[in-house]
Motif scaffolding. Structure first.
Motif, PDB file in Angstrom:
ATOM      1  N   PHE A   1       7.238 -12.888  -5.850  1.00  0.00           N
ATOM      2  CA  PHE A   1       7.143 -11.465  -5.531  1.00  0.00           C
ATOM      3  C   PHE A   1       5.688 -11.061  -5.288  1.00  0.00           C
ATOM      4  CE2 PHE A   1       6.344  -7.117  -7.011  1.00  0.00           C
ATOM      5  CZ  PHE A   1       7.163  -6.411  -6.154  1.00  0.00           C
ATOM      6  N   ILE A   2       4.778 -11.551  -6.120  1.00  0.00           N
ATOM      7  CA  ILE A   2       3.370 -11.203  -5.952  1.00  0.00           C
ATOM      8  C   ILE A   2       2.863 -11.691  -4.603  1.00  0.00           C
ATOM      9  CG2 ILE A   2       1.040 -11.633  -6.830  1.00  0.00           C
ATOM     10  CD1 ILE A   2       2.237 -11.719  -9.645  1.00  0.00           C
ATOM     11  N   GLU A   3       3.241 -12.905  -4.229  1.00  0.00           N
ATOM     12  CA  GLU A   3       2.828 -13.429  -2.929  1.00  0.00           C
ATOM     13  C   GLU A   3       3.409 -12.591  -1.786  1.00  0.00           C
ATOM     14  OE1 GLU A   3       2.047 -18.123  -3.396  1.00  0.00           O
ATOM     15  OE2 GLU A   3       4.147 -17.533  -3.584  1.00  0.00           O
ATOM     16  N   LEU A   4       4.662 -12.194  -1.918  1.00  0.00           N
ATOM     17  CA  LEU A   4       5.289 -11.352  -0.892  1.00  0.00           C
ATOM     18  C   LEU A   4       4.521 -10.043  -0.743  1.00  0.00           C
ATOM     19  CD1 LEU A   4       7.704 -10.804   1.043  1.00  0.00           C
ATOM     20  CD2 LEU A   4       8.863  -9.772  -0.916  1.00  0.00           C
ATOM     21  N   CYS A   5       4.131  -9.442  -1.869  1.00  0.00           N
ATOM     22  CA  CYS A   5       3.402  -8.178  -1.820  1.00  0.00           C
ATOM     23  C   CYS A   5       2.025  -8.349  -1.193  1.00  0.00           C
ATOM     24  CB  CYS A   5       3.249  -7.611  -3.230  1.00  0.00           C
ATOM     25  SG  CYS A   5       4.794  -7.088  -3.986  1.00  0.00           S
ATOM     26  N   LEU A   6       1.263  -9.331  -1.676  1.00  0.00           N
ATOM     27  CA  LEU A   6      -0.102  -9.517  -1.195  1.00  0.00           C
ATOM     28  C   LEU A   6      -0.138  -9.823   0.295  1.00  0.00           C
ATOM     29  CD1 LEU A   6      -1.641 -11.615  -4.120  1.00  0.00           C
ATOM     30  CD2 LEU A   6      -1.988  -9.178  -3.649  1.00  0.00           C
ATOM     31  N   LEU A   7       0.681 -10.763   0.720  1.00  0.00           N
ATOM     32  CA  LEU A   7       0.661 -11.163   2.125  1.00  0.00           C
ATOM     33  C   LEU A   7       1.381 -10.151   3.010  1.00  0.00           C
ATOM     34  CD1 LEU A   7       1.269 -15.012   1.820  1.00  0.00           C
ATOM     35  CD2 LEU A   7      -0.887 -13.747   1.824  1.00  0.00           C
ATOM     36  N   GLY A   8       2.484  -9.603   2.520  1.00  0.00           N
ATOM     37  CA  GLY A   8       3.231  -8.638   3.316  1.00  0.00           C
ATOM     38  C   GLY A   8       2.441  -7.363   3.566  1.00  0.00           C
ATOM     39  N   ILE A   9       1.783  -6.847   2.528  1.00  0.00           N
ATOM     40  CA  ILE A   9       0.974  -5.644   2.714  1.00  0.00           C
ATOM     41  C   ILE A   9      -0.228  -5.939   3.591  1.00  0.00           C
ATOM     42  CG2 ILE A   9      -0.545  -4.032   1.519  1.00  0.00           C
ATOM     43  CD1 ILE A   9       1.476  -3.832  -0.696  1.00  0.00           C
ATOM     44  N   THR A  10      -0.834  -7.122   3.442  1.00  0.00           N
ATOM     45  CA  THR A  10      -1.947  -7.490   4.327  1.00  0.00           C
ATOM     46  C   THR A  10      -1.502  -7.468   5.779  1.00  0.00           C
ATOM     47  OG1 THR A  10      -3.025  -8.889   2.657  1.00  0.00           O
ATOM     48  CG2 THR A  10      -3.559  -9.324   4.957  1.00  0.00           C
ATOM     49  N   LEU A  11      -0.361  -8.067   6.074  1.00  0.00           N
ATOM     50  CA  LEU A  11       0.128  -8.104   7.449  1.00  0.00           C
ATOM     51  C   LEU A  11       0.444  -6.706   7.969  1.00  0.00           C
ATOM     52  CD1 LEU A  11       2.489 -11.225   7.459  1.00  0.00           C
ATOM     53  CD2 LEU A  11       0.333 -10.948   8.685  1.00  0.00           C
ATOM     54  N   ARG A  12       1.062  -5.906   7.147  1.00  0.00           N
ATOM     55  CA  ARG A  12       1.425  -4.566   7.607  1.00  0.00           C
ATOM     56  C   ARG A  12       0.181  -3.710   7.828  1.00  0.00           C
ATOM     57  NH1 ARG A  12       5.049   0.146   4.867  1.00  0.00           N
ATOM     58  NH2 ARG A  12       5.581   1.191   6.788  1.00  0.00           N
ATOM     59  N   LEU A  13      -0.768  -3.795   6.907  1.00  0.00           N
ATOM     60  CA  LEU A  13      -1.979  -2.996   7.032  1.00  0.00           C
ATOM     61  C   LEU A  13      -2.823  -3.460   8.221  1.00  0.00           C
ATOM     62  CD1 LEU A  13      -3.515  -0.698   5.651  1.00  0.00           C
ATOM     63  CD2 LEU A  13      -4.708  -2.420   4.278  1.00  0.00           C
ATOM     64  N   ALA A  14      -2.941  -4.783   8.393  1.00  0.00           N
ATOM     65  CA  ALA A  14      -3.716  -5.312   9.515  1.00  0.00           C
ATOM     66  C   ALA A  14      -3.071  -4.953  10.842  1.00  0.00           C
ATOM     67  CB  ALA A  14      -3.856  -6.828   9.383  1.00  0.00           C
ATOM     68  N   SER A  15      -1.746  -5.039  10.912  1.00  0.00           N
ATOM     69  CA  SER A  15      -1.036  -4.672  12.141  1.00  0.00           C
ATOM     70  C   SER A  15      -1.277  -3.212  12.489  1.00  0.00           C
ATOM     71  CB  SER A  15       0.458  -4.944  11.981  1.00  0.00           C
ATOM     72  OG  SER A  15       0.713  -6.304  11.726  1.00  0.00           O
ATOM     73  N   TRP A  16      -1.204  -2.368  11.476  1.00  0.00           N
ATOM     74  CA  TRP A  16      -1.470  -0.940  11.689  1.00  0.00           C
ATOM     75  C   TRP A  16      -2.899  -0.734  12.184  1.00  0.00           C
ATOM     76  CZ3 TRP A  16      -5.201   1.853   9.049  1.00  0.00           C
ATOM     77  CH2 TRP A  16      -5.192   3.237   9.256  1.00  0.00           C
ATOM     78  N   ALA A  17      -3.860  -1.437  11.595  1.00  0.00           N
ATOM     79  CA  ALA A  17      -5.269  -1.219  11.918  1.00  0.00           C
ATOM     80  C   ALA A  17      -5.603  -1.587  13.361  1.00  0.00           C
ATOM     81  CB  ALA A  17      -6.162  -2.007  10.958  1.00  0.00           C
ATOM     82  N   ILE A  18      -4.972  -2.652  13.882  1.00  0.00           N
ATOM     83  CA  ILE A  18      -5.304  -3.100  15.241  1.00  0.00           C
ATOM     84  C   ILE A  18      -4.304  -2.588  16.274  1.00  0.00           C
ATOM     85  CG2 ILE A  18      -6.504  -5.138  14.392  1.00  0.00           C
ATOM     86  CD1 ILE A  18      -4.104  -6.832  15.162  1.00  0.00           C
TER      87      ILE A  18
END
Length: 370
Positions: free
Chosen positions: A138-155
């Protein structure tokens, strides 16, 4: 994850951190509108908004954005301040480096770093974090999933990593890993990481403070609850072609530019999804042609012009390749006489950006077509 629900595994992990700090899970669940009985129901899911409510309740009760999963608390507001420091970077790579440096200031926060080599086509965004037994997936899902979502939003476009590395085994993976992170996953690695194309790391940050305020409303709980599968690149391509079909579909390199990626990156994404640009383009043209033939108000020549073919014969050859028959025979077999023979023909004045010749764009030939 689906758009509206979250697996009960995620609920259990959030409650694990709360219980670890001595909180009673019952009132937290009831307050969030989650029936406690669901905890014992294998495969159960809860509405994403209720999960977000639960996350916010645990975060507030513990005064910890990391939900009691680490030995030291991460004070609420840390995530928002990290976002505010990173959004002013020129590109995604710089933003990730700044985010890693920011979180290094807080003892309880995950450690993250971006490593790159000018000689390599990819960079590596890697987390180093203590993961309690059974909580790792679950921790890995949160860390990587939020990174991907935030990075996608940013670019301003979906970031698709070349590879996702997870520390846990495939057998212990929670149901939503592949849905959120994609199918390019390697298990039992040293630590969770995203391998990202250098071209994606160089993508400019297109968001500002105004955009960020909207994103941060209710976050990080809202981001966590909103993790869901990305729209496939092939579907994004089809939407662009559907929207701009009048006068001929855009060429492959134009579509790539509108998706803020190189033609090579677009080709690679489509290949991973088992489709080519030419196949998507042909499907779009075929569907539009069939719709126009069924309408009955357009002649074959008008349809050919509307779809951007240089001449009616080129359209006829392409249609026969798609449908196995000529446009006229298709119309005769599938349209009723009153529809197909009556009524006025429409006057088509759509601009001719490109011309199709036998289904191939003359002005946009590209390696993406194969």
């Amino acid at each position: 994850m689906s758009d509206t629900t979250v697996t009960i595994d995620c609920v259990r992990v959030v409650l694990w951190g709360a219980r670890r700090r001595g909180l009673d899970a019952g009132p937290l669940l009831v307050g969030a509108g989650v029936p406690p009985s669901l905890l014992d129901a294998p495969g159960a899911r809860v509405p994403a908004d209720r999960f977000a409510r639960l996350v916010r309740a645990v975060c507030a009760a513990l005064d910890d954005e990391f939900l009691g999963l680490a030995d030291e608390a991460v004070r609420p507001g840390t995530f928002a301040m990290m976002c505010r420091t990173a959004i002013h970077c020129p590109d995604l790579g710089a933003a990730l480096r700044r985010a890693g440096s920011f979180y290094a200031l807080f003892p309880g926060a995950p450690r993250a770093r971006l490593s790159t080599d000018p000689a390599e086509p990819e960079g590596r965004w890697e987390f180093s974090v203590h993961m309690p037994p059974r909580m790792g997936p679950f921790i890995e899902l949160c860390l990587l999933g939020i990174t991907l979502r935030l990075a996608s939003w940013a670019i301003g476009r979906r970031l698709r990593p070349s590879l996702v590395e997870l520390a846990h085994s495939r057998a212990s993976s929670v149901a939503d890993h592949a849905a959120v992170l994609g199918d390019r996953i390697r298990y039992e690695r040293a630590r969770p990481a995203l391998v990202i194309d250098a071209a994606d790391l160089a993508a400019p940050i297109v968001r500002d403070e105004h955009d960020l305020r909207a994103l941060l409303a209710g976050s990080p709980a809202g981001l966590l609850a909103g993790l869901r599968p990305a729209v496939a690149t092939s579907e994004r391509v089809r939407r662009i072609l559907d929207r701009d079909i009048a006068g001929g579909v855009p060429a492959a390199h134009e579509v790539a530019a509108r998706l803020n990626m190189s033609p090579q990156t677009l080709r690679r994404h489509l290949r991973a999804e088992g489709v080519s640009f030419r196949e998507i383009r042909d499907r779009v043209l075929r569907d539009a042609a069939v719709s126009a033939l069924a309408d009955g108000g357009w002649s074959v020549a008008e349809i050919a012009e509307h779809l951007g073919f240089s001449e009616a014969s080129a359209f006829q050859r392409a249609f026969k390749r798609w449908a196995g028959t000529t446009p006229g025979a298709y119309r005769s077999a599938r349209c009723s006489p009153p529809t197909c023979k009556g009524g006025e023909h429409r006057s088509l004045t759509a601009p001719r950006r490109h011309r199709q010749s036998g289904g191939r764009a003359e002005s946009g030939s590209s390696a993406l077509n194969t």
